[in-house]
Design an enzyme around this catalytic site. Sequence first.
Site, PDB file in Angstrom:
ATOM      1  N   HIS A  37       0.926  -1.112   0.115  1.00 27.34           N
ATOM      2  CA  HIS A  37      -0.016  -0.023  -0.049  1.00 27.34           C
ATOM      3  C   HIS A  37       0.962   1.300   0.131  1.00 27.34           C
ATOM      4  O   HIS A  37       0.664   2.152  -0.827  1.00 27.34           O
ATOM      5  CB  HIS A  37      -0.893   0.004   1.288  1.00 27.34           C
ATOM      6  CG  HIS A  37      -1.947  -1.097   1.419  1.00 27.34           C
ATOM      7  ND1 HIS A  37      -1.869  -2.059   2.425  1.00 27.34           N
ATOM      8  CD2 HIS A  37      -3.091  -1.152   0.607  1.00 27.34           C
ATOM      9  CE1 HIS A  37      -2.871  -2.543   2.069  1.00 27.34           C
ATOM     10  NE2 HIS A  37      -3.777  -2.275   1.001  1.00 27.34           N
ATOM     11  N   ASP A 151      -4.541  -7.640  -7.344  1.00 30.88           N
ATOM     12  CA  ASP A 151      -5.945  -7.915  -7.654  1.00 30.88           C
ATOM     13  C   ASP A 151      -6.109  -7.389  -9.169  1.00 30.88           C
ATOM     14  O   ASP A 151      -6.588  -6.523  -9.534  1.00 30.88           O
ATOM     15  CB  ASP A 151      -6.624  -7.021  -6.815  1.00 30.88           C
ATOM     16  CG  ASP A 151      -6.711  -7.380  -5.530  1.00 30.88           C
ATOM     17  OD1 ASP A 151      -7.152  -8.350  -5.018  1.00 30.88           O
ATOM     18  OD2 ASP A 151      -5.920  -6.662  -4.536  1.00 30.88           O
ATOM     19  N   GLN A 154      -9.527  -7.313 -10.613  1.00 33.38           N
ATOM     20  CA  GLN A 154     -10.198  -5.960 -10.156  1.00 33.38           C
ATOM     21  C   GLN A 154      -9.893  -4.614 -10.764  1.00 33.38           C
ATOM     22  O   GLN A 154     -10.530  -3.882 -11.245  1.00 33.38           O
ATOM     23  CB  GLN A 154      -9.824  -5.938  -8.550  1.00 33.38           C
ATOM     24  CG  GLN A 154     -10.465  -4.634  -7.926  1.00 33.38           C
ATOM     25  CD  GLN A 154     -10.009  -4.535  -6.388  1.00 33.38           C
ATOM     26  OE1 GLN A 154     -10.617  -5.040  -5.634  1.00 33.38           O
ATOM     27  NE2 GLN A 154      -8.942  -3.726  -6.245  1.00 33.38           N
ATOM     28  N   SER A 186      -0.222  -8.862   1.201  1.00 26.61           N
ATOM     29  CA  SER A 186      -1.725  -8.922   1.530  1.00 26.61           C
ATOM     30  C   SER A 186      -2.031  -8.633   2.806  1.00 26.61           C
ATOM     31  O   SER A 186      -1.455  -9.175   3.765  1.00 26.61           O
ATOM     32  CB  SER A 186      -2.314 -10.150   0.957  1.00 26.61           C
ATOM     33  OG  SER A 186      -3.684 -10.306   1.236  1.00 26.61           O
TER      34      SER A 186
END
Length: 280
Positions: A37, A151, A154, A186
């Site tokens: 992130h 992802d 996504q 994750s």
Amino acid sequence: MKIFKTKSDLKKYLSEVKKTHKSIGFVPTMGALHEGHLSLIKHAQKKNNVTVVSVFVNPTQFDNKEDLEKYPQTLENDVKLLESINCDALFAPSVKEIYEDNITSDTFNFDGLEYQMEGKFREGHFDGVGTIVKTLFEIVEPDVAYFGKKDFQQLQIIKKMVEKHNLPVKIKGRPIFREEDGLAMSSRNTRLTKEYREAAPFIYKILKKAKKKFGIKSANDVTEWVKKQFNKHPLLELEYFTIADEETLETVDVINLSADYRGFIAVFAGDIRLIDNIRF
């Protein structure tokens, strides 16, 4: 760093930002932040004047109620991490703030992307994703939004949603961030027991070997080989492995040299579901 709990307060802040024609980068997350992130956020900071991060565990994208209840929520630590990299703004709304009293998904048509891979195993998942991401885009009105390629399905679905709904935001995919042993980072990794955490890097190891076999062997042969490796593993249970076209996400039968392919995998480590992918 400014922290906002309500849509109205965030919009008021961002309206002042827009008056000065500053670019807004946006990184939507479900919290339990890790280095993956932070790499997205740091990239957004380099490319934009103001960076907004959201932390919201979205109930409508969980097909498994138990998974939602167990999803790690570490807002206090998330705030510390964001402050350590000088993030400009955090949006951390409640479920009621986003959904009021109607916790349901809108229905989307992603031109079939939603029926591949994850869509076959997680009913309604991508309607939930589309609902929250579209809602957040309408609140933040970013110039650019950043998503990790872990992802990947996504990511492609969000690009499709932006295209079909003519949303004025650019979508940027960023490389998968991995632990030193190869495991894709994750938030769910924090729930792995020691035994499963030590076993989990096997997933990326197999993906790399499958990539080497691709092009020498047929896609079906590579898929069968992957299945056999997991059948022999004492701890990890394969849910699916497929080699698919990056654009359509459809499983490949005959290789087209002008197309780009990716190997996609979902594995259970006990009751914790891990996904990963690698470009072929």
